[in-house]
Design a protein around this motif. Structure first.
Motif, mmCIF file in Angstrom:
data_model
loop_
_atom_site.group_PDB
_atom_site.id
_atom_site.type_symbol
_atom_site.label_atom_id
_atom_site.label_comp_id
_atom_site.label_asym_id
_atom_site.label_seq_id
_atom_site.Cartn_x
_atom_site.Cartn_y
_atom_site.Cartn_z
ATOM 1 N N LEU A 172 0.844 -1.185 0.000
ATOM 2 C CA LEU A 172 0.000 0.000 0.000
ATOM 3 C C LEU A 172 0.885 1.243 0.000
ATOM 4 C CD1 LEU A 172 -2.646 -1.149 2.649
ATOM 5 C CD2 LEU A 172 -2.692 -1.455 0.166
ATOM 6 N N GLN A 173 0.289 2.359 -0.328
ATOM 7 C CA GLN A 173 1.048 3.607 -0.402
ATOM 8 C C GLN A 173 0.961 4.346 0.936
ATOM 9 O OE1 GLN A 173 2.956 4.468 -3.174
ATOM 10 N NE2 GLN A 173 2.369 2.350 -3.629
ATOM 11 N N PRO A 174 2.043 5.012 1.336
ATOM 12 C CA PRO A 174 2.043 5.681 2.645
ATOM 13 C C PRO A 174 1.128 6.896 2.695
ATOM 14 C CG PRO A 174 4.060 6.170 1.444
ATOM 15 C CD PRO A 174 3.347 5.122 0.655
ATOM 16 N N GLY A 175 0.519 7.104 3.876
ATOM 17 C CA GLY A 175 -0.263 8.297 4.141
ATOM 18 C C GLY A 175 -1.551 8.422 3.375
ATOM 19 N N LEU A 176 -2.146 7.299 2.908
ATOM 20 C CA LEU A 176 -3.377 7.357 2.139
ATOM 21 C C LEU A 176 -4.514 6.645 2.872
ATOM 22 C CD1 LEU A 176 -2.098 6.646 -1.487
ATOM 23 C CD2 LEU A 176 -2.542 8.868 -0.407
#
Length: 591
Positions: free
Chosen positions: A305-309
């Motif tokens: 997963l992508q950070p901060g989303l």
């Protein structure tokens, strides 16, 4: 002449008296009194049909006007209503409704009846008969059974009879399904001896239904059920999601997180799939593998997963329980990934030196084995005297083994004297301890700062990317499930776990063992555990631990009496305390 007339009259009266019958009017012709010649049923008959028409036959023609409901009666437990008719010499009594089964009836022909000459029956004629039992159809089974619960919403409701039925009598009037007072629409079919009701629409969850088959239902001979047959059942509850991981609105979620949802009841695995369990970032669908086990559905993203989303997970109403009952509503929750990905560590930054050859090292306190199935695929050592190594042997020497405590060391055992310890083996052990201390410091929070604690001290159930992880509370445990380490295809992926105090793997009980799962190229040689005090590995026995454990104050595997084999793919190194094990296998990783 007068005397002759008197004599004639006297003779006529004498004849009448002798015959037992007298006319109401001496002007009429005097005849023989009427008598009942026969009845149907006959007197004392048994097994009489309940729809029997009762008949009385006289010896002579009777006056129809005297054949009435008053002169011919039938009594059971009460007077029987009926219609009386007369034809020829026979009077008929037709009951208004079927007679009762297995009941004695009394027929009576009263002296009110007269023949056409006006001669009356001289005494009431009384006789009795008993009705039989009718072979009536009965319901011998139903599906669902009476008071059944957890019935599927698509259930076809059936009843099986004891004999073939007349299909035309099984219809929307005689066979009904109701929810309270509300009838349920459906289709009725009959085959063999079974009638079925297929609801037009699915039944409602957690609802009681009443099924009735009335006495309008008849067999092929026209015989009806003896009474209405009624039964009830209750449909199952809607499944609900009881817990999720991450929880709704969680923050700081690991980028390799496997998203899970727990249900309150078993689910149909085929209904838990990529269509019913989805993960999205905004409007973008996230690719992943959906699985189901026990009561838990899992979504494992194919890529990090992508950070901060913010991500949104959804389980739709197409997810159903094992009996076909869906969720009442879509279940939706959100979580936000961490903005600080784990610190990436290179393997070259962790150097074990000569300590790398040891599967177990007991500092200056020794090593103890209990059990017959301990195997060390590597060497073991301690700077303590050889007498503090118990329950082991290598290819050249035995270290205090007993018939119940045998540990097979495939490498060598290094200790201080006395024999079989030597000065040479003592020197090797001392260097191993120096190198272990150096490695311990190299993986400490001081040397490797920036570690995160994604599970608040609980590593069970997590999937972690390579990096440094530090317990915020000072302890790590793997108790809520297995820990998965995902290398994402990188053979050099490295993990360092730092805890200022203890490390505990597993929980009590026969199924309490927990394991570390390696995936996508993860290797045991690249996993390190910095433990400030002691490590306890699967005290209940069993499980597979992974990595090099360097604990300041001891490492313990299993507990005495456990037969289940505990496995460590790595090393158990204690700096100032002993290493103890019960039926343990240690596989020292290669370089």
């Amino acid at each position: 002449m007068k005397t002759k007339n008197l004599l004639f009259t006297f003779a006529i009266l004498l004849i009448a008296l002798i015959s037992g019958c007298a006319s109401d009017d001496f002007q009429e012709t005097i005849g023989v009194c009427p008598v009942v010649e026969s009845t149907s049923p006959i007197s004392n008959a048994v097994g009489v049909s309940v729809d029997k028409v009762i008949t009385v036959t006289f010896n002579t023609e009777m006056d129809p006007a005297t054949i009435t409901q008053s002169s011919i009666t039938l009594t059971g437990t009460n007077s029987v209503a009926g219609t009386v008719t007369y034809s020829g010499k026979t009077a008929s009594f037709t009951p208004s409704s079927p007679l009762l089964e297995n009941t004695t009836y009394t027929g009576r022909v009263k002296t009110l009846v007269k023949d056409v000459m006006g001669n009356a029956l001289q005494t009431d004629y009384v006789w009795a008969f008993t009705t039989g039992l009718i072979l009536r159809p009965i319901v011998i089974s139903t599906d669902p059974i009476n008071n059944a619960t957890d019935v599927a919403l698509n259930k076809i409701i059936t009843a099986t009879f004891s004999m073939p039925m007349n299909p035309s009598t099984l219809n929307g009037t005689s066979y009904t399904v109701k929810q309270g007072a509300n009838p349920v629409a459906g289709t009725i079919a009959y085959t063999g001896s079974m009638v079925s009701f297929t609801p037009t629409n699915p039944l409602q969850a957690n609802t009681t239904y009443t099924v009735t088959i009335t006495t309008d239902a008849k067999n092929t001979l026209g015989t009806a059920l003896g009474a209405n047959y009624v039964w009830t059942f209750k449909t199952g509850v809607n499944p609900i999601v009881t817990a999720t991981d991450p929880v709704n609105n969680a923050t700081g979620v690991n980028l390799l997180k496997t998203v899970t949802a727990d249900f309150n009841i078993p689910m149909d695995p085929s209904s838990i799939n990529a269509t019913t369990f989805t993960l999205r970032q905004g409007t973008t669908s996230i690719a992943g593998i959906v699985s189901y086990s026990g009561l838990t559905a899992s979504f494992d993203p194919t890529a990090s997963l992508q950070p901060g989303l913010v991500y949104t997970a959804t389980i739709t109403t197409n997810a159903k329980s094992t009996i076909g009952i869906p969720l009442a509503n879509n279940y939706v929750w959100n979580f936000t990934t961490t903005v600080n990905p784990p610190v990436v560590v290179q393997p070259s930054q962790v150097n074990l030196g000569s300590a790398a050859m040891f599967g177990a090292f007991g500092g200056n306190a020794g090593i103890t084995n209990q059990g017959l199935n301990t195997v060390i695929n590597g060497s073991i050592g301690t700077t303590a005297a050889s007498t503090l190594v118990t329950g082991f042997h290598d290819a050249t020497a035995i270290y205090t083994e007993t018939p119940l405590n045998v540990g097979d060391v495939k490498g060598k055992i290094y200790t201080a004297p006395p024999a079989p310890g030597t000065q040479t083996s003592f020197d090797i052990a001392k260097q191993g301890l120096l190198d272990a201390n150096a490695a311990y410091l190299s993986i400490s929070p001081a040397s490797k700062p920036g570690g995160t604690d994604p599970g608040a001290g609980e590593l069970g159930g997590l999937t972690l990317a390579p990096g440094v992880y530090k317990s915020a509370s000072g302890t790590f445990k793997i108790s809520n499930g297995n820990l998965t380490l995902d290398a994402q295809g990188d053979p050099n992926a490295t993990w360092i776990f730092q805890t200022a105090s203890g490390l505990t793997v597993g929980v009590a009980g026969p199924n309490g063992a927990k394991s570390v799962i390696m995936k996508n190229g993860a290797l045991p040689k690249n996993v390190f555990w910095y433990v400030g005090s002691a490590a306890t590995i699967n005290g209940a026995g069993g499980g597979i631990m992974v990595g090099t454990i360097i604990a300041n104050a001891g490492v313990t595997f299993s507990t005495p009496g456990n037969a289940a084999q505990t496995v460590l793919n790595g090393r158990a190194i204690s700096l100032i305390a002993s290493v103890t094990m019960v039926n343990t296998t240690i596989n020292v990783p290669g370089n």
